[in-house]
Design a protein around this motif. Structure first.
Motif, PDB file in Angstrom:
ATOM      1  N   PHE A  39       0.857  -1.181   0.000  1.00  0.00           N
ATOM      2  CA  PHE A  39       0.000   0.000   0.000  1.00  0.00           C
ATOM      3  C   PHE A  39       0.894   1.233   0.000  1.00  0.00           C
ATOM      4  CE2 PHE A  39      -2.767   3.236   1.877  1.00  0.00           C
ATOM      5  CZ  PHE A  39      -3.918   3.045   1.118  1.00  0.00           C
ATOM      6  N   PRO A  40       0.595   2.244  -0.814  1.00  0.00           N
ATOM      7  CA  PRO A  40       1.443   3.450  -0.860  1.00  0.00           C
ATOM      8  C   PRO A  40       1.545   4.102   0.513  1.00  0.00           C
ATOM      9  CG  PRO A  40      -0.141   3.440  -2.667  1.00  0.00           C
ATOM     10  CD  PRO A  40      -0.543   2.328  -1.757  1.00  0.00           C
ATOM     11  N   GLU A  41       2.700   4.697   0.785  1.00  0.00           N
ATOM     12  CA  GLU A  41       2.874   5.340   2.087  1.00  0.00           C
ATOM     13  C   GLU A  41       2.098   6.636   2.186  1.00  0.00           C
ATOM     14  OE1 GLU A  41       7.028   6.010   2.575  1.00  0.00           O
ATOM     15  OE2 GLU A  41       7.103   7.697   1.163  1.00  0.00           O
ATOM     16  N   PHE A  42       1.632   7.152   1.053  1.00  0.00           N
ATOM     17  CA  PHE A  42       0.855   8.384   1.069  1.00  0.00           C
ATOM     18  C   PHE A  42      -0.135   8.370  -0.093  1.00  0.00           C
ATOM     19  CE2 PHE A  42       0.488  13.028   0.042  1.00  0.00           C
ATOM     20  CZ  PHE A  42      -0.164  13.400   1.216  1.00  0.00           C
ATOM     21  N   VAL A  43      -1.388   8.656   0.208  1.00  0.00           N
ATOM     22  CA  VAL A  43      -2.437   8.650  -0.809  1.00  0.00           C
ATOM     23  C   VAL A  43      -3.365   9.835  -0.574  1.00  0.00           C
ATOM     24  CG1 VAL A  43      -4.247   7.316  -1.942  1.00  0.00           C
ATOM     25  CG2 VAL A  43      -2.381   6.134  -0.791  1.00  0.00           C
ATOM     26  N   VAL A  44      -3.803  10.442  -1.653  1.00  0.00           N
ATOM     27  CA  VAL A  44      -4.745  11.555  -1.577  1.00  0.00           C
ATOM     28  C   VAL A  44      -5.916  11.272  -2.517  1.00  0.00           C
ATOM     29  CG1 VAL A  44      -5.101  14.021  -1.982  1.00  0.00           C
ATOM     30  CG2 VAL A  44      -2.927  13.217  -1.049  1.00  0.00           C
ATOM     31  N   VAL A  45      -7.129  11.412  -1.996  1.00  0.00           N
ATOM     32  CA  VAL A  45      -8.322  11.203  -2.805  1.00  0.00           C
ATOM     33  C   VAL A  45      -9.267  12.369  -2.619  1.00  0.00           C
ATOM     34  CG1 VAL A  45     -10.419   9.821  -3.039  1.00  0.00           C
ATOM     35  CG2 VAL A  45      -8.222   8.690  -2.880  1.00  0.00           C
ATOM     36  N   GLY A  46      -9.851  12.841  -3.687  1.00  0.00           N
ATOM     37  CA  GLY A  46     -10.854  13.893  -3.626  1.00  0.00           C
ATOM     38  C   GLY A  46     -12.184  13.383  -4.120  1.00  0.00           C
ATOM     39  N   LEU A  47     -13.269  13.724  -3.407  1.00  0.00           N
ATOM     40  CA  LEU A  47     -14.600  13.264  -3.775  1.00  0.00           C
ATOM     41  C   LEU A  47     -15.567  14.438  -3.885  1.00  0.00           C
ATOM     42  CD1 LEU A  47     -13.987  10.957  -0.971  1.00  0.00           C
ATOM     43  CD2 LEU A  47     -14.911   9.792  -2.947  1.00  0.00           C
ATOM     44  N   VAL A  48     -16.342  14.436  -4.950  1.00  0.00           N
ATOM     45  CA  VAL A  48     -17.432  15.388  -5.110  1.00  0.00           C
ATOM     46  C   VAL A  48     -18.728  14.596  -5.076  1.00  0.00           C
ATOM     47  CG1 VAL A  48     -18.546  17.050  -6.657  1.00  0.00           C
ATOM     48  CG2 VAL A  48     -16.043  17.012  -6.443  1.00  0.00           C
ATOM     49  N   ASP A  49     -19.601  14.938  -4.145  1.00  0.00           N
ATOM     50  CA  ASP A  49     -20.860  14.194  -3.972  1.00  0.00           C
ATOM     51  C   ASP A  49     -20.597  12.692  -3.888  1.00  0.00           C
ATOM     52  OD1 ASP A  49     -22.041  16.638  -4.038  1.00  0.00           O
ATOM     53  OD2 ASP A  49     -23.101  16.348  -5.929  1.00  0.00           O
ATOM     54  N   GLU A  50     -19.563  12.320  -3.137  1.00  0.00           N
ATOM     55  CA  GLU A  50     -19.174  10.931  -2.867  1.00  0.00           C
ATOM     56  C   GLU A  50     -18.535  10.226  -4.066  1.00  0.00           C
ATOM     57  OE1 GLU A  50     -19.341  10.361   0.181  1.00  0.00           O
ATOM     58  OE2 GLU A  50     -20.731  11.949   0.717  1.00  0.00           O
ATOM     59  N   VAL A  51     -18.302  10.933  -5.162  1.00  0.00           N
ATOM     60  CA  VAL A  51     -17.669  10.350  -6.349  1.00  0.00           C
ATOM     61  C   VAL A  51     -16.205  10.768  -6.385  1.00  0.00           C
ATOM     62  CG1 VAL A  51     -17.637  10.299  -8.875  1.00  0.00           C
ATOM     63  CG2 VAL A  51     -19.817  10.346  -7.647  1.00  0.00           C
TER      64      VAL A  51
END
Length: 360
Positions: A39-51
Motif C-alpha cells: 500500500f502506498p505510504e501516502f495517498v490523496v483522494v478527492g470526492l465530489v458528492d461521494e464520487v
C-alpha cells in the motif's frame, strides 16, 4: 485496519447535515501509512458528492483526474494538475514526518499506523448555506479537529494539546483555515458540480436479487448499480417496514461509480403461507422505488437451484465480487485527497515541543 479508518470517517460525517439532492459535498482524504504491505505510504483522494474525482499517491507521484469532466478545470487554470502535484509531493514528506512525531509521543516502535486528514465543505444549492470541517485522525481515532463556529482547535487527546496551542496562536493560519472552508472550498465545489452536473445529478435504479447460502441461512436482498448513494433498502411485511429479524449492510462503492447494498432477513420463523406477504424494497432519494416480492423461485443460492443443480458459482459470483468491492471501498477510504491551497504551499510548523506539522 481499513474498517477502522472507515468507521472513523463515518463517525466524523454523522453530524453533517444532509438533504436529498440539495446538499453537495467536496471532501479530501489524506492518508499516510506506516508499515502497510503493498500500500502506498501516502495517498490523496478527492470526492465530489461521494464520487472520486482526483487521486495522488506516493508510487506514481502524480495528481490526476478520475472523471473525464474534471479535465475542464484546466480551462481557467492550465497549471492545475502540475501545481498540485508539486504541492502534494511536499505534503507527502510532511505526513511522513507527522507519523514519526506521533509514534514518538505515544512511545510506539514499529507496527502498522495510519495518520489521516479529512477536510472539506458542503453547500446547499437552495439556500446557498455552506458548512466546513477539518480534522485529523490517528490509527482510526480522533486526534484534533477545527471548530469553524468558534474558530478553535479541539484536542480530545493530551498528545494533541501542543498542536492546538501552536495552531491557535498562528493568526494567519487560523484566518486562512476559515477563509478556505467558507469561501475557497465552496467556490471549487460549485465549479465541480457544474462540470459534472450531467453525471452527478443522474438517478440510476439498481438490479435487485435474492441470495441465500443454505436453506438455514438468512435471506439476503442485494441491490447493486444504483446512484446516488442516498438510498434505503428494507424488508416489509404487507405494507409495514420490518425492524426485527433484519440486518442491514453498509452502502459500498462499485468499480463503475455506482453503489451496492444489502439487507438480510431471518427466515427461521417464517411460515410457508406467509412468504407472499414479504417484499424487499429499494427506495432512492427523490421517490423512485424498486420492489421485489419474496418468492422461492427467485432465490439464487449456494445450495441448489430449483432444478436441483448446485449453484455455487452464482452465489460466489455475487458475494465474491462484493467482498472485493468492500475491500476496494476500505482502501479508497484509507486514502486521501487534497486541493489547491494559498500559492500551493505546504507550511510546516514544527515546534520545539514536537507538535504536528501543519499542512496548509
Amino acid at each position: 485496519m481499513g474498517s477502522c479508518v472507515q468507521r472513523w470517517i463515518k463517525v466524523q460525517l454523522k453530524g453533517l447535515p444532509r438533504k436529498d439532492f440539495e446538499i453537495h459535498s467536496l471532501k479530501y482524504f489524506y492518508t499516510a501509512a506506516s508499515n502497510v504491505p503493498n500500500f502506498p505510504e501516502f495517498v490523496v483522494v478527492g470526492l465530489v458528492d461521494e464520487v472520486q474525482v482526483e487521486h495522488y499517491d506516493s508510487n506514481t507521484t502524480r495528481f490526476v483526474p478520475k472523471q473525464d469532466w474534471m479535465n475542464r478545470v484546466t480551462e481557467e487554470d492550465p497549471q492545475y494538475w502540475y501545481r498540485n502535484t508539486e504541492r502534494l509531493m511536499g505534503a507527502q514528506q510532511t505526513f511522513k514526518a507527522n507519523i514519526e512525531i506521533l509514534k514518538q509521543h505515544l512511545n510506539q516502535i514499529g507496527g502498522v499506523h495510519i495518520f489521516q486528514n479529512m477536510y472539506g465543505c458542503e453547500w446547499d444549492d437552495e439556500t446557498d448555506e455552506v458548512n466546513g470541517y477539518y480534522q485529523f485522525g490517528y490509527d482510526g481515532e480522533d486526534f484534533i479537529s477545527f471548530d469553524l463556529k468558534t474558530e478553535t482547535w479541539i484536542a480530545p487527546v493530551q498528545q494533541a494539546v501542543s498542536s492546538k496551542r501552536q495552531w491557535e496562536n498562528n493568526k494567519v493560519l487560523m484566518a486562512y483555515r476559515k477563509q478556505y472552508l467558507t469561501q475557497t472550498c465552496p467556490y471549487w465545489l460549485k465549479k465541480y458540480v457544474e462540470f459534472g452536473r450531467s453525471s452527478l445529478m443522474r438517478k440510476d435504479l439498481p438490479s435487485v436479487s435474492l441470495l441465500q447460502k443454505t436453506p438455514s441461512s438468512p435471506l439476503t436482498c442485494h441491490a447493486t448499480g444504483f446512484y446516488p448513494d442516498r438510498a434505503h433498502l428494507f424488508w416489509k411485511k404487507d405494507e409495514e417496514e420490518l425492524h426485527e429479524d433484519v440486518v442491514r449492510g453498509e452502502i459500498l462503492p462499485n468499480h463503475d461509480g455506482s453503489f451496492q447494498m444489502s439487507v438480510d432477513l431471518d427466515l427461521s420463523g417464517l411460515q410457508d403461507e406467509d412468504w407472499g406477504r414479504y417484499s424487499c424494497v429499494f427506495h432512492l432519494a427523490g421517490g423512485q422505488e424498486v420492489s421485489k416480492r419474496l418468492d422461492k423461485r427467485d432465490i439464487r443460492t449456494n445450495w441448489k437451484t430449483n432444478d436441483g443443480a448446485v449453484a455455487g458459482i452464482v452465489f460466489g459470483g455475487y458475494f465474491g465480487t462484493s467482498a472485493l468491492i468492500f475491500l476496494a471501498g476500505c482502501i479508497i477510504e484509507l486514502i486521501l485527497w487534497s486541493k489547491k491551497g494559498p500559492q500551493g504551499k505546504v507550511e510546516t510548523l514544527l515546534s520545539s515541543s514536537g507538535s504536528l506539522m501543519c499542512v496548509c
